[in-house]
Write a protein that holds these residues in place. Structure first.
Motif, mmCIF file in Angstrom:
data_model
loop_
_atom_site.group_PDB
_atom_site.id
_atom_site.type_symbol
_atom_site.label_atom_id
_atom_site.label_comp_id
_atom_site.label_asym_id
_atom_site.label_seq_id
_atom_site.Cartn_x
_atom_site.Cartn_y
_atom_site.Cartn_z
ATOM 1 N N SER A 42 0.844 -1.190 0.000
ATOM 2 C CA SER A 42 0.000 0.000 0.000
ATOM 3 C C SER A 42 0.874 1.233 0.000
ATOM 4 O O SER A 42 2.013 1.218 0.455
ATOM 5 C CB SER A 42 -0.925 0.006 1.233
ATOM 6 N N SER A 43 0.316 2.283 -0.515
ATOM 7 C CA SER A 43 0.995 3.567 -0.524
ATOM 8 C C SER A 43 -0.046 4.636 -0.669
ATOM 9 O O SER A 43 -1.208 4.363 -0.921
ATOM 10 C CB SER A 43 2.017 3.637 -1.667
ATOM 11 N N VAL A 75 -8.148 1.112 -5.061
ATOM 12 C CA VAL A 75 -7.507 -0.001 -4.358
ATOM 13 C C VAL A 75 -7.724 -1.252 -5.204
ATOM 14 O O VAL A 75 -8.860 -1.586 -5.557
ATOM 15 C CB VAL A 75 -8.115 -0.194 -2.951
ATOM 16 N N ARG A 121 3.597 -0.810 -5.915
ATOM 17 C CA ARG A 121 4.153 0.162 -4.970
ATOM 18 C C ARG A 121 4.917 1.251 -5.707
ATOM 19 O O ARG A 121 4.857 2.436 -5.338
ATOM 20 C CB ARG A 121 5.076 -0.557 -3.979
ATOM 21 N N ARG A 156 -2.401 1.113 -4.387
ATOM 22 C CA ARG A 156 -2.609 0.229 -3.241
ATOM 23 C C ARG A 156 -3.065 -1.126 -3.767
ATOM 24 O O ARG A 156 -4.044 -1.213 -4.498
ATOM 25 C CB ARG A 156 -3.635 0.825 -2.290
#
Length: 529
Positions: free
Chosen positions: A9-10, A288, A317, A322
């Motif tokens: 995730s980011s 997402v 990433r 995400r």
């Protein structure tokens, strides 16, 4: 069966053998269809006479090598369309005493299996002889014709069809004799000729069916992955599948912040880097993304699904998407159950099947084909889209002869396209990939046969009856597919639109079809009442 997850995730931010002859195997009602496929125009009523002339010519060439040498030095003979006239012209080059001597000898051309009506084994009106690979090798440049080799190529195709007919009748003894004869014929045909390569794989498959009673099994899933990768690199078919499916999925996910792709055959994960990058550039920021990849368990201790998941997570990433990955290891697709996918109610779901649904079509008098139950639970997920890529062929026919004829036609075209455009390094292993399909189609029966390809028309019926409605693949998918073909030097590939679906073919012969579907909520509501 095993499942596991990887996530990252980011912060979300935007950042040769069939092209010219396909579909032209019977040029006129009284022209023999099988020889028309090889580029010759011969009346059906004249087949016996032409066969006798060919035998006379071959006998002269064997008995009079000096005359053959003179003939070769005096003239160059190119592939004719009028076979009878061509043979007559060659015979006229020899001395008349030799012809008179031959005239008095009885004709014996029974090894071709000709019947009184001039048909090899079965009626020409009932069969199409897919000899296009041989024809394509002639169209590139007019080579000097070796008469014995040319005759052997024609006889080889005839004998393939005759052998298939005897196999359908259950006469393994005679079929085995014909297999031996075809091996001898292969030695007389130049291995660089298009028909040689296709015929060699089909002779091998018939040999396995007669003497081994089984297909060409793979030792490990890893070997299949290697062949798959080379097939992917050698020709545009799998790239077409990925580009077209990704574009349709991208459009279906528009406006959704949480999306979930279920891939029925993850393989190397080659399809998904392009989608991840496209989602990263989506206006308003990427959603997402969850990806569930299904694949076979590895018997050698490797964990390829997890390895692929880690690579995709690193890519996601790097472009600020995400991402979460879940691997599901299952020996067969029908062993997968919906709960294994862990689909959430707030997710927009896409189900992706690249040449997998045809493996679910085996059935018997007791059990329905697994495709029925699989489509039922797919619909229960209420997916936004189901992308379906399948071979545009009919290899699910119960009669062996029908299946054999369709396969010979289809794979002759496929090998022709490989011959024209594939890099040599990739082509050989890509051909092995196709050889394994050929062996499965021809050698296996019942539940052992997996390669049960069906045409687009049949998939339309299956999906409609299972409660799905078609989604038209838009102009963007067509443009993407057309642009992909510019990467390949061969000019024979073509993309066609077919009632909202797309097909990729070689010289007007469709080989791969792409369609998209979504759950028909109206039919589901009606069924629940």
């Amino acid at each position: 069966m095993a499942q596991y997850e990887t996530s990252s995730s980011s912060t979300a931010s935007s950042g040769s053998s069939s092209s010219c002859l396909t579909g032209k195997l019977a040029a006129a009602p009284e022209i023999d269809g099988q020889l028309a496929g090889a580029g010759y125009r011969v009346r059906s009523s004249e087949l016996n006479q032409v066969a006798q002339r060919l035998e006379r010519l071959e006998t002269v060439m064997v008995s009079a090598p000096s005359d053959v040498s003179q003939l070769a030095s005096d003239a160059v003979h190119y592939n004719p369309s009028d076979l009878a006239a061509w043979v007559d012209s060659l015979l006229s080059e020899f001395s008349q005493p030799q012809l008179d001597q031959l005239q008095s000898q009885p004709s014996n051309y029974s090894d071709l299996g000709y019947q009184d009506d001039g048909v090899v084994g079965v009626a020409v009106s009932e069969l199409q002889y897919p000899t296009a690979a041989m024809g394509e090798s002639w169209t590139h440049a007019p080579p000097q014709v070796d008469v014995v080799e040319e005759d052997s190529g024609i006889r080889l195709v005839h004998t393939l069809m005759t052998c298939a007919e005897w196999l359908q009748r259950g006469d393994l003894r005679l079929a085995g004799t014909l297999v031996d004869e075809m091996r001898s014929l292969l030695e007389r045909v130049n291995s660089s000729c298009g028909i040689w390569k296709v015929a060699a794989y089909f002779v091998d498959a018939l040999n396995r069916r007669v003497f081994c009673a089984g297909g060409l099994s793979l030792t490990t899933p890893y070997e299949n992955e290697i062949l798959y990768h080379h097939y992917y690199e050698a020709c545009p078919y799998l790239k077409f599948a990925h580009f077209t499916a990704n574009q349709a999925i991208l459009e279906a996910f528009e406006g959704h912040d949480c999306v979930h792709v279920v891939d029925f055959n993850l393989m190397h994960g080659l399809q998904w880097p392009a989608l991840i990058q496209a989602l990263a550039l989506r206006p308003g920021g990427p959603p997402v993304l969850r990806l569930t990849g299904i694949g076979p368990p590895s018997p050698d201790g490797r964990d390829p699904l997890r390895e692929i998941g880690h690579r995709l997570a690193e890519l996601a990433r790097s472009v600020n998407v995400r991402f979460a990955f879940r691997g599901v290891a299952a020996p067969r697709l029908e062993d997968v159950r919906p709960w294994m996918l862990q689909v959430s109610a707030n997710e927009a779901v896409a189900v992706n099947s690249i040449m997998q649904f045809h493996r679910l079509l085996a059935s018997d008098s007791i059990h329905a084909p697994p495709i029925d139950s699989v489509l039922t639970w797919i619909r229960s997920l209420n997916p936004k889209i189901v992308t379906v890529i399948e071979q545009e062929a009919n290899h699910n026919q119960p009669q062996f002869l029908d299946r054999f004829t369709e396969a010979l036609y289809y794979y002759s075209t496929m090998f022709d396209s490989l011959e024209a455009g594939a890099p040599q390094a990739e082509k050989q292993l890509a051909e092995v990939y196709l050889q394994r399909e050929i062996c499965d189609v021809l050698c296996c029966e019942g539940s052992a046969r997996e390669e049960r390809h069906e045409p687009l028309a049949m998939w339309r019926i299956r999906f409609t009856e299972s409660g799905f409605k078609p989604l038209h693949l838009g102009s963007n998918a067509f443009k993407q597919a057309s642009m992909l073909l510019t990467l390949f030097s061969a000019e024979g590939y073509s993309v066609e639109e077919n009632e909202g679906c797309l097909t990729l073919g070689w010289h007007s012969r469709p080989l791969i079809s792409a369609s998209a579907w979504h759950a028909d909520v109206t039919s589901a509501a009606a069924a629940s009442r």
